[in-house]
Structures are given as C-alpha cells and as structure tokens.
Design an enzyme around this catalytic site. Structure first.
Site, mmCIF file in Angstrom:
data_model
loop_
_atom_site.group_PDB
_atom_site.id
_atom_site.type_symbol
_atom_site.label_atom_id
_atom_site.label_comp_id
_atom_site.label_asym_id
_atom_site.label_seq_id
_atom_site.Cartn_x
_atom_site.Cartn_y
_atom_site.Cartn_z
ATOM 1 N N TYR A 57 -5.759 61.797 31.014
ATOM 2 C CA TYR A 57 -5.237 63.051 30.467
ATOM 3 C C TYR A 57 -3.712 63.112 30.530
ATOM 4 O O TYR A 57 -3.095 63.942 29.860
ATOM 5 C CB TYR A 57 -5.830 64.247 31.220
ATOM 6 C CG TYR A 57 -5.354 64.363 32.660
ATOM 7 C CD1 TYR A 57 -4.292 65.200 32.996
ATOM 8 C CD2 TYR A 57 -5.957 63.625 33.674
ATOM 9 C CE1 TYR A 57 -3.847 65.284 34.315
ATOM 10 C CE2 TYR A 57 -5.517 63.704 34.985
ATOM 11 C CZ TYR A 57 -4.464 64.528 35.296
ATOM 12 O OH TYR A 57 -4.015 64.610 36.584
ATOM 13 N N LEU A 66 2.663 61.529 31.491
ATOM 14 C CA LEU A 66 3.246 62.600 32.296
ATOM 15 C C LEU A 66 2.320 62.833 33.497
ATOM 16 O O LEU A 66 1.491 63.747 33.473
ATOM 17 C CB LEU A 66 3.365 63.865 31.437
ATOM 18 C CG LEU A 66 4.156 65.014 32.019
ATOM 19 C CD1 LEU A 66 5.657 64.763 31.900
ATOM 20 C CD2 LEU A 66 3.808 66.314 31.307
ATOM 21 N N PRO A 67 2.441 61.984 34.526
ATOM 22 C CA PRO A 67 1.579 62.168 35.698
ATOM 23 C C PRO A 67 1.817 63.535 36.347
ATOM 24 O O PRO A 67 2.953 63.890 36.643
ATOM 25 C CB PRO A 67 2.005 61.036 36.642
ATOM 26 C CG PRO A 67 2.640 60.017 35.752
ATOM 27 C CD PRO A 67 3.287 60.804 34.650
ATOM 28 N N HIS A 68 0.728 64.291 36.527
ATOM 29 C CA HIS A 68 0.838 65.598 37.176
ATOM 30 C C HIS A 68 -0.544 66.015 37.662
ATOM 31 O O HIS A 68 -1.545 65.507 37.190
ATOM 32 C CB HIS A 68 1.381 66.651 36.202
ATOM 33 C CG HIS A 68 0.472 66.884 35.020
ATOM 34 N ND1 HIS A 68 0.439 66.011 33.948
ATOM 35 C CD2 HIS A 68 -0.442 67.845 34.756
ATOM 36 C CE1 HIS A 68 -0.460 66.442 33.071
ATOM 37 N NE2 HIS A 68 -1.014 67.547 33.543
ATOM 38 N N ALA A 69 -0.534 66.928 38.616
ATOM 39 C CA ALA A 69 -1.769 67.540 39.103
ATOM 40 C C ALA A 69 -1.461 69.028 39.300
ATOM 41 O O ALA A 69 -0.427 69.509 38.846
ATOM 42 C CB ALA A 69 -2.226 66.863 40.401
#
Length: 159
Positions: A57, A66-69
């Site tokens: 995702y 766009l690495p994010h959590a």
C-alpha cells in the site's frame, strides 16, 4: 513541521543507498528516524507487518514508495526520511521496482495529511505520465541538492 526542516533536524537523507530487499530499503529510512528519536522501532515493525498483511500500500506511484503507519504505532514527532537507492527493490505485486522512498511519520492524522500534501507538491509533475517527477530526487548526489529541489518546488507553487 515542514518536510525540509524535518530532514535537516532528523539528519534523515540517504542518497544512493544500497538495499537487497524492500524490507532493507524501508529500514534505511526508519533507522534514521529511530536514531533521531522521532519514532520508536515499533513504527518500523508496524510498517513491515502492514505491508505483509495488506500488500504494498505504500507504493503510491511507479518507482515511488511512502513508507508509513498509524501515528499510534510509535511516532514521537512528525518527521520524514528520504532515501534513494542505487538499485531499485521490488515489492510483491508491483510491476515496477522502487528506488525513491520517503518515510512519513505523522504524529497526528492532520500532520500526516499535511506532510503528504507537501511531498506531493515537491514531486508533482503535470507533464509526466505518472504525475510525479522522481528524477529530480534521483539525480541528487548531495543533501544540499535535495534542499534546492525542495525549495524550488515549493517556491514555484507559491509564485
């Protein structure tokens, strides 16, 4: 917290890095933010486990991730990290390999969205078929060149 200011404060730019896998590529970005205290290692773990559960995702445009959590997964303060790779890495299920990653750690949903908008502004390119211009980041070899790209992109928007 502006994108450029965050990169400066967190010392979170790594250009032409080498990674053998998407996990390693993400770790380069999250490690810089863990070192600066912006995030806890749990944020890195949350990104990895989310990708394993939900698929890639974080790949939001061809060759760009766009690495994010979520903020509650270990964000201490809103921050960004920018990583360009010498050799692109593949995410399962994606046709094109990724070589530009911007890690986004938003401490609130609002800051998360603001950060996303700023990144979009910097990469925006109406003339390209993907809508983003990653080459301007890919071609940078120094941190100063990255800052110039950011300044130029944001100043153009204002003009």
């Amino acid at each position: 917290m502006a994108f450029k200011q965050s990169l400066i404060e967190n010392n979170s730019i790594q250009l032409q890095a080498s990674a053998d896998s998407w996990e390693q590529a993400i770790k380069i970005g999250t490690d810089m933010l863990i070192t600066s205290g912006a995030i806890n290692s749990s944020y890195h773990d949350a990104i990895i486990s989310s990708i394993k559960q939900l698929g890639p995702y974080i790949v939001i445009a061809p060759q760009f991730a766009l690495p994010h959590a979520r903020p509650e997964n270990g964000v201490n303060k809103t921050a960004f990290a920018l990583v360009t790779l010498q050799k692109p890495v593949f995410f399962e299920g994606e046709d094109e390999a990724v070589d530009v990653l911007i890690t986004l750690a938003g401490s609130t949903s609002d800051e998360h969205m603001e950060g996303l908008l700023e990144v979009t502004q910097i990469l925006d390119d109406e003339d390209s078929e993907t809508g983003v211009d990653l080459d301007k980041l890919r071609h940078c070899r120094t941190v100063e060149e990255i800052y110039t790209v950011i300044d130029n992109a944001l100043n153009v928007e204002i003009a």
